[in-house]
Design an enzyme around this catalytic site. Structure first.
Site, mmCIF file in Angstrom:
data_model
loop_
_atom_site.group_PDB
_atom_site.id
_atom_site.type_symbol
_atom_site.label_atom_id
_atom_site.label_comp_id
_atom_site.label_asym_id
_atom_site.label_seq_id
_atom_site.Cartn_x
_atom_site.Cartn_y
_atom_site.Cartn_z
ATOM 1 C CG ASP A 109 -1.968 1.038 1.236
ATOM 2 O OD1 ASP A 109 -2.072 1.768 0.229
ATOM 3 O OD2 ASP A 109 -2.686 1.141 2.238
ATOM 4 C CG ASP B 270 -3.243 3.722 -2.935
ATOM 5 O OD1 ASP B 270 -4.285 3.127 -3.233
ATOM 6 O OD2 ASP B 270 -3.023 4.203 -1.822
ATOM 7 C CD GLU B 271 -5.517 -0.649 -1.011
ATOM 8 O OE1 GLU B 271 -5.352 -1.592 -0.229
ATOM 9 O OE2 GLU B 271 -6.288 0.287 -0.781
HETATM 10 MG MG LIG Z 1 -2.461 3.920 0.210
#
Ligand SMILES: [Mg+2]
Length: 373
Positions: free
Chosen positions: A26, A120-121
Site C-alpha cells: 500500500d 495505490d495498493e
Molecule cells: Mg495507500
C-alpha cells in the site's frame, strides 16, 4: 446478554493456515506523495489532493494534513475548516496512473500474480514466485526498497498467509513500514484489533457492534457463530470468519474491466421522486472510480430495488460518454422517467453504473501500458 460460547465448532486460527504467502503493498498517501515528490515547494506542507468547491471531496491527504484530521473521501469544505493552511492541488490521475504502472512493474519482477485494488495498493501472491528471494518478507522488503530508490516514494507492506491478514498488516506500521504476521502469531496480532479495522465494518456496523458490547476481535471470538448470526445475519457470519483470520480468497490477477458502478441501500424506503439526490451521490461515486481508471462509458445504467426486493434496471446508450459526474448524474436521473412503476412503489436501493467503457485519454502510451498489464 449471553456472552458465553454456545457452538462447539470454533475453528482455531491454526487450522485456518494454508501455506500461501501473500503480500499486500500500500503506497503511503499516494496521490499526495506524488505531488510532494514532483513539486518540492509542497514538501513538509499539508497537501490536500482534490478540488476546493462545495461539492468536491478529498482524494488524498498528505501526512501533514492528516495531523489536522483531514482524511480522504471527506468533503473539501470540511478539510478546509480543519486545516485552513492546507494547500489544495487538483488531482492529476494520468500522472498517478503512470506512477502506478511503474510500481506494478516493480511487483512484476517478483511475481506474475498481482491483484491491484486501486492505483495505490495491490495483493501479491508470492507462494511460488519470489524472484529468487528466500522469503515473502524478503520480497516485500525488496519491493519497498525499489519503490524508495527508483520512484522516491514510500510504501507499506503486510506479509501473511492470506489477503485479510496481509491487508490488516500493511496498515499496522504505516507509513513506510512492514508488518509480518507469522502463522503462530495470528492471534496476538488479531485479537486486540478494534473491529473498525476489519474490511466491511463501516461506522454504521461499528455502532451496532459496539451496542452489542463488541469492540475488538477478541470480543467477537468470545461469541459463537450462531450468536453472531442471530445478532447480525450475514455480517455476523463474515465477522466470525474474520475474527479467526480465515480468508480463502485467491489473489486474482487483473481482468479487463467491463463496467463500473456504485450502489447504496437506503436507510429508509423512498418514493421515486425522492431518489434524485441518491442517484447523484452514486453517480459521483461511479464517476470517481471511472476517473481514476481513465475511462468513461457510453451506456449509463440505473438500477433500483423495490421495497419488496424486485430489481429493475434501465439503461441508455449515448452518442458520447459522459465527461463529468454531473453529466452522468443527469443521464441516470433522466432514466427515472422510464421506471414505469405505480406511484405507491417504494425503493430500497439505488445504483448507477456505466458500461461500454472507453479510455478518456488521448495518450497512446497509456493505452499501451494497459495492453501489457
Ligand atoms: Mg495507500
Amino acid at each position: 446478554m449471553g456472552r458465553q460460547k454456545q457452538g462447539t465448532s470454533e475453528p482455531t486460527a491454526q487450522a485456518a493456515h494454508s501455506e500461501r504467502r501473500i503480500v499486500h503493498v500500500d503506497m503511503d498517501a499516494f496521490y499526495a506523495s506524488v505531488e510532494q515528490r514532483d513539486d518540492p515547494s509542497l514538501r513538509g506542507r499539508p497537501v490536500v489532493v482534490g478540488g476546493r468547491g462545495a461539492r468536491s471531496v478529498v482524494a488524498a491527504a498528505s501526512y501533514e494534513a492528516r495531523r489536522f484530521g483531514v482524511r480522504s473521501a471527506m468533503p473539501s469544505t470540511r478539510a478546509e475548516r480543519l486545516c485552513p493552511e492546507a494547500v489544495f492541488v487538483a488531482p492529476d490521475f494520468a500522472r498517478y496512473r503512470a506512477v502506478s504502472q511503474q510500481v506494478r512493474a516493480i511487483f512484476a519482477r517478483y511475481t506474475p500474480i498481482i491483484e491491484p485494488l486501486s492505483l495505490d495498493e495491490a495483493y501479491l501472491d508470492v507462494t511460488t514466485h519470489r524472484g529468487g528471494l528466500e522469503t515473502a518478507t524478503a520480497v516485500a522488503e525488496a519491493i519497498r526498497s525499489a519503490i524508495r530508490d527508483e520512484l522516491h516514494l514510500t510504501a507499506s507492506a503486510g506479509v501473511a498467509t492470506n489477503k485479510l491478514l496481509a491487508k490488516l498488516a500493511s496498515d499496522a506500521n504505516k507509513p513506510d513500514g512492514i508488518c509480518v504476521v507469522r502463522p503462530q502469531a495470528v492471534d496476538r496480532f488479531l485479537l486486540p484489533l478494534p473491529l473498525r479495522y476489519l474490511p466491511g465494518v463501516g461506522p454504521k456496523t461499528q455502532q451496532r457492534l459496539s451496542a452489542l458490547g463488541l469492540q475488538t476481535v477478541a470480543d467477537v471470538r468470545a461469541q459463537s457463530e450462531a450468536q453472531l448470526i442471530e445478532w447480525l445475519g450475514r455480517t455476523g457470519e463474515r465477522l466470525f470468519q474474520q475474527a479467526y483470520g480465515i480468508d480463502e480468497r485467491p489473489v486474482q490477477a487483473e481482468r479487463i474491466r467491463k463496467s463500473v458502478s456504485a450502489e447504496d441501500t437506503l436507510s429508509d424506503d423512498l418514493s421515486l421522486e425522492a431518489l434524485a439526490p441518491h442517484i447523484t451521490a452514486m453517480a459521483e461515486k461511479t464517476w470517481r472510480t471511472a476517473q481514476r481508471g481513465g475511462y468513461s462509458g457510453r451506456t449509463v445504467i440505473l438500477k433500483l430495488k423495490t421495497a419488496d426486493f424486485r430489481i429493475l434496471t434501465r439503461h441508455s446508450s449515448l452518442g458520447t460518454a459522459p465527461t463529468s459526474a454531473d453529466e452522468l448524474a443527469e443521464c441516470a436521473t433522466a432514466l427515472l422517467d422510464r421506471v414505469g412503476m405505480p406511484a405507491s412503489t417504494r425503493f430500497r436501493l439505488v445504483g448507477v453504473g456505466m458500461t461500454n467503457l472507453q479510455s478518456t485519454e488521448q495518450d497512446p502510451q497509456a493505452e499501451q501500458h494497459r495492453l501489457f498489464d
